[in-house]
Write an enzyme that holds these catalytic residues in place. Structure first.
Site, PDB file in Angstrom:
ATOM      1  N   ASN A  10       8.379  -2.654  19.547  1.00  0.00           N
ATOM      2  CA  ASN A  10       8.155  -2.843  21.002  1.00  0.00           C
ATOM      3  C   ASN A  10       9.442  -3.246  21.735  1.00  0.00           C
ATOM      4  O   ASN A  10       9.426  -4.011  22.683  1.00  0.00           O
ATOM      5  CB  ASN A  10       7.038  -3.867  21.278  1.00  0.00           C
ATOM      6  CG  ASN A  10       6.578  -3.926  22.744  1.00  0.00           C
ATOM      7  OD1 ASN A  10       6.169  -4.963  23.231  1.00  0.00           O
ATOM      8  ND2 ASN A  10       6.646  -2.822  23.459  1.00  0.00           N
ATOM      9  N   CYS A  12      12.289  -0.544  21.533  1.00  0.00           N
ATOM     10  CA  CYS A  12      13.015   0.717  21.783  1.00  0.00           C
ATOM     11  C   CYS A  12      12.132   1.794  22.413  1.00  0.00           C
ATOM     12  O   CYS A  12      12.303   2.150  23.572  1.00  0.00           O
ATOM     13  CB  CYS A  12      13.619   1.259  20.484  1.00  0.00           C
ATOM     14  SG  CYS A  12      14.844   0.163  19.734  1.00  0.00           S
ATOM     15  N   ARG A  13      11.160   2.330  21.649  1.00  0.00           N
ATOM     16  CA  ARG A  13      10.397   3.491  22.119  1.00  0.00           C
ATOM     17  C   ARG A  13       9.263   3.142  23.084  1.00  0.00           C
ATOM     18  O   ARG A  13       9.154   3.743  24.159  1.00  0.00           O
ATOM     19  CB  ARG A  13       9.814   4.258  20.914  1.00  0.00           C
ATOM     20  CG  ARG A  13      10.876   4.916  20.064  1.00  0.00           C
ATOM     21  CD  ARG A  13      10.323   5.357  18.719  1.00  0.00           C
ATOM     22  NE  ARG A  13       9.970   4.208  17.883  1.00  0.00           N
ATOM     23  CZ  ARG A  13       9.400   4.292  16.684  1.00  0.00           C
ATOM     24  NH1 ARG A  13       9.094   5.480  16.200  1.00  0.00           N
ATOM     25  NH2 ARG A  13       9.137   3.201  15.989  1.00  0.00           N
ATOM     26  N   SER A  14       8.381   2.214  22.697  1.00  0.00           N
ATOM     27  CA  SER A  14       7.222   1.961  23.582  1.00  0.00           C
ATOM     28  C   SER A  14       7.609   1.354  24.937  1.00  0.00           C
ATOM     29  O   SER A  14       6.943   1.655  25.934  1.00  0.00           O
ATOM     30  CB  SER A  14       6.134   1.138  22.877  1.00  0.00           C
ATOM     31  OG  SER A  14       6.614  -0.090  22.420  1.00  0.00           O
ATOM     32  N   ASP A 117      12.224   6.752  15.218  1.00  0.00           N
ATOM     33  CA  ASP A 117      12.742   5.424  15.550  1.00  0.00           C
ATOM     34  C   ASP A 117      14.265   5.512  15.753  1.00  0.00           C
ATOM     35  O   ASP A 117      14.989   5.855  14.817  1.00  0.00           O
ATOM     36  CB  ASP A 117      12.413   4.496  14.367  1.00  0.00           C
ATOM     37  CG  ASP A 117      12.760   3.060  14.663  1.00  0.00           C
ATOM     38  OD1 ASP A 117      13.404   2.800  15.694  1.00  0.00           O
ATOM     39  OD2 ASP A 117      12.388   2.202  13.847  1.00  0.00           O
TER      40      ASP A 117
HETATM   41  P1  4NP Z   1      10.893   0.526  18.083  1.00  0.00           P
HETATM   42  O1  4NP Z   1      12.208   0.377  17.187  1.00  0.00           O
HETATM   43  O2  4NP Z   1       9.725   0.550  17.124  1.00  0.00           O
HETATM   44  O3  4NP Z   1      11.072   1.856  18.760  1.00  0.00           O
HETATM   45  O4  4NP Z   1      10.882  -0.643  19.013  1.00  0.00           O
HETATM   46  C1  4NP Z   1      12.391  -0.705  16.311  1.00  0.00           C
HETATM   47  C2  4NP Z   1      12.982  -1.846  16.760  1.00  0.00           C
HETATM   48  C3  4NP Z   1      13.200  -2.907  15.887  1.00  0.00           C
HETATM   49  C4  4NP Z   1      12.832  -2.785  14.572  1.00  0.00           C
HETATM   50  C5  4NP Z   1      12.235  -1.629  14.117  1.00  0.00           C
HETATM   51  C6  4NP Z   1      12.007  -0.585  14.989  1.00  0.00           C
HETATM   52  N1  4NP Z   1      13.064  -3.854  13.681  1.00  0.00           N
HETATM   53  O5  4NP Z   1      12.852  -3.674  12.462  1.00  0.00           O
HETATM   54  O6  4NP Z   1      13.484  -4.937  14.110  1.00  0.00           O
END
Ligand code: 4NP
Length: 148
Positions: A10, A12-14, A117
């Site tokens: 929560n 980057c993408r969402s 991701d």
């Molecule tokens: P998101 O990306 O799922 O698009 O927000 C990520 C951000 C952080 C992490 C993994 C995915 N992390 O492991 O901290």
């Protein structure tokens, strides 16, 4: 209509899906609620990743005020549709579903395709933005045409 965008962190993408959809909905003058959440708890309370903030800003969308939160079972009650980015999100969200009605609310944002991701790849934020925007436009069109 109440829409929830979900990814892993929560950050980057969402948050991009949240900001882009909110913007599209506003442009159409619709009174829809849009929110986002993550299935992982590492970044709770934090703003979105600076790279997501930067790419959204390039397109005139401010996502800097968003605040990371964890997806919860109550979200099945609060939202009509829950859009996830990839297969892992799909599995994690479905694992919290209590009924067929909960399960039916959950879909991949891009239908068959996944939004990868971008966390470990700086150069993926621009293509990910484009993918998410295309997905949001299609969803809005389908909802407005009653094809969903
Ligand atoms: P998101 O990306 O799922 O698009 O927000 C990520 C951000 C952080 C992490 C993994 C995915 N992390 O492991 O901290």
């Amino acid at each position: 209509m109440r829409l929830l965008m979900v990814c892993l962190g929560n950050i980057c993408r969402s948050p991009l899906a949240h900001g882009i959809m909110e913007n599209l909905v506003r442009e159409k003058g619709l009174d829809w609620e849009v929110d986002s959440a993550g299935t992982g708890d590492w970044h709770i309370g934090e703003p979105p990743d600076r790279r997501s903030i930067a790419i959204a800003k390039k397109y005139g969308i401010d996502i800097s005020k968003q605040c990371c939160r964890l997806f919860s079972q109550e979200d099945f009650d609060r939202f009509d549709r829950i859009f996830v980015m990839d297969k892992m999100n799909l599995r994690d969200v479905l694992s919290k579903a209590r009924s067929e009605s909960d399960r039916k609310k959950v879909r991949l944002l891009l239908n068959e395709e996944v939004v990868p991701d971008p966390y470990y790849q700086d150069d993926q934020f621009a293509p990910v933005y484009e993918m998410i925007e295309a997905g949001c436009r299609k969803i809005l069109e389908q909802e407005l045409n009653g094809q969903s």
